[in-house]
Design an enzyme around this catalytic site. Structure first.
Site, PDB file in Angstrom:
ATOM      1  N   SER A 134      55.136  26.445  60.409  1.00 34.90           N
ATOM      2  CA  SER A 134      55.092  27.807  60.903  1.00 34.90           C
ATOM      3  C   SER A 134      54.594  27.715  62.345  1.00 34.90           C
ATOM      4  CB  SER A 134      54.178  28.665  60.021  1.00 34.90           C
ATOM      5  OG  SER A 134      54.053  29.967  60.538  1.00 34.90           O
ATOM      6  N   TYR A 148      60.930  35.040  67.078  1.00 38.20           N
ATOM      7  CA  TYR A 148      60.243  33.853  66.572  1.00 38.20           C
ATOM      8  C   TYR A 148      59.136  34.241  65.596  1.00 38.20           C
ATOM      9  CZ  TYR A 148      57.863  29.310  66.758  1.00 38.20           C
ATOM     10  OH  TYR A 148      57.274  28.106  66.440  1.00 38.20           O
ATOM     11  N   LYS A 152      58.747  33.315  61.684  1.00 37.42           N
ATOM     12  CA  LYS A 152      57.622  32.516  61.211  1.00 37.42           C
ATOM     13  C   LYS A 152      56.739  33.298  60.234  1.00 37.42           C
ATOM     14  CE  LYS A 152      58.479  28.608  63.285  1.00 37.42           C
ATOM     15  NZ  LYS A 152      58.890  27.429  62.491  1.00 37.42           N
TER      16      LYS A 152
END
Length: 279
Positions: A134, A148, A152
């Site tokens: 992650s 992003y 994640k």
């Protein structure tokens, strides 16, 4: 004891550092990347201890084929590392939907696809360890990185559920949350855009900071690789592990702020329950 590893995104960055550390430690490895030719030096240096696989993590057929390489050559997988990923910087308004989809496809669905390809092998073994990369951006919304962070945060939720299920078949799950490391992630792997002047305070600042810090990040990829080797050898590994002093400090500060906010609005939160007399 020698382990059988499978690592995505092995050609550069943390994936490359980890691949080399795994092989130097005497383990066996299927190293995968979109361009396996970039892994040829590993085969030259480590011989039969390594096999390379062409893998676009968003392709389920390619993921199954890569797992077959692990089965045919090593008989299975003990440690799966979902490392492949990237993140661009731009504002939510200026990130087009195709860019959102590509980043989420790679960072989230890529992790899901490769994980699902490995689970049947580990279920049959009744053993294994799935290590999911992650980010500190998977715990804290990172300005300029909406795509992003969205991906994640998805990896975090997916992996937390996965851990509860895998526990029933003897498989461990660990979520790795790196801060800034001196890898290509902050260089050519990222497209940087300051965006509109209205977002300069967060998006523009994020882009300029990434340029300024590139090559000066506090994290050492080789040391991170050794930590992951240590985690993979643990009988009871952590579910989550931040990597780097910057990640630890940022997550600690954010978690404290969340707890304070939770307490501040406690009365409003519980006000939605039926009165106790009506229960």
């Amino acid at each position: 004891m020698s382990q059988r590893w499978f690592i995505t995104g092995s050609s550069r960055g943390l994936g490359r550092a980890l691949s080399e550390a795994v092989l130097n430690a005497g383990h066996r490895l299927v190293a995968s990347a979109r361009e396996p030719a970039r892994l040829s030096d590993l085969e030259e240096r480590y011989g039969d201890a390594v096999r390379t696989a062409a893998l676009d993590v968003t392709d389920p057929v390619a993921a199954e084929a890569a797992m077959r390489i692990a089965i045919d050559n090593f008989g299975g997988i003990d440690v799966l590392v979902n490392n492949a990923g990237y993140g661009n910087i731009n504002s939510v308004e200026d990130t087009d939907l195709d860019d959102f989809r590509r980043q989420i496809e790679t960072n989230l669905f890529g992790t899901i696809i490769v994980t699902k390809a490995a689970i049947p092998l580990m279920r049959k073994q009744h053993a294994g360890h799935i290590i999911q990369f992650s980010s500190v951006g998977g715990r804290i919304g990172a300005p300029g990185r909406a795509s992003y962070s969205a991906a994640k945060w998805g990896v975090e939720g997916f992996s937390e559920v996965l851990a509860r299920e895998m526990e029933l078949i003897g498989v461990k799950v660990t979520i790795i949350e790196p801060g800034g490391f001196r890898t290509d992630f902050a260089g050519s792997s990222t497209q940087l855009s300051e965006g509109r002047p209205e977002y300069e305070a967060v998006v523009g600042r994020a882009a300029s900071m990434q340029r300024e810090l590139n090559g000066r990040q506090p994290g050492d990829p080789a040391r991170a690789a050794q930590v992951i080797l240590e985690v993979a050898a643990m009988g009871k590994p952590p579910l989550r592990l931040p990597l780097g002093s910057d990640a630890l400090a940022a997550i600690e500060q954010a978690d404290r702020a969340k707890l304070e906010e939770l307490e501040h609005w406690r009365a409003l939160s519980v006000s939605t329950d039926y009165p106790r007399a009506q229960v």
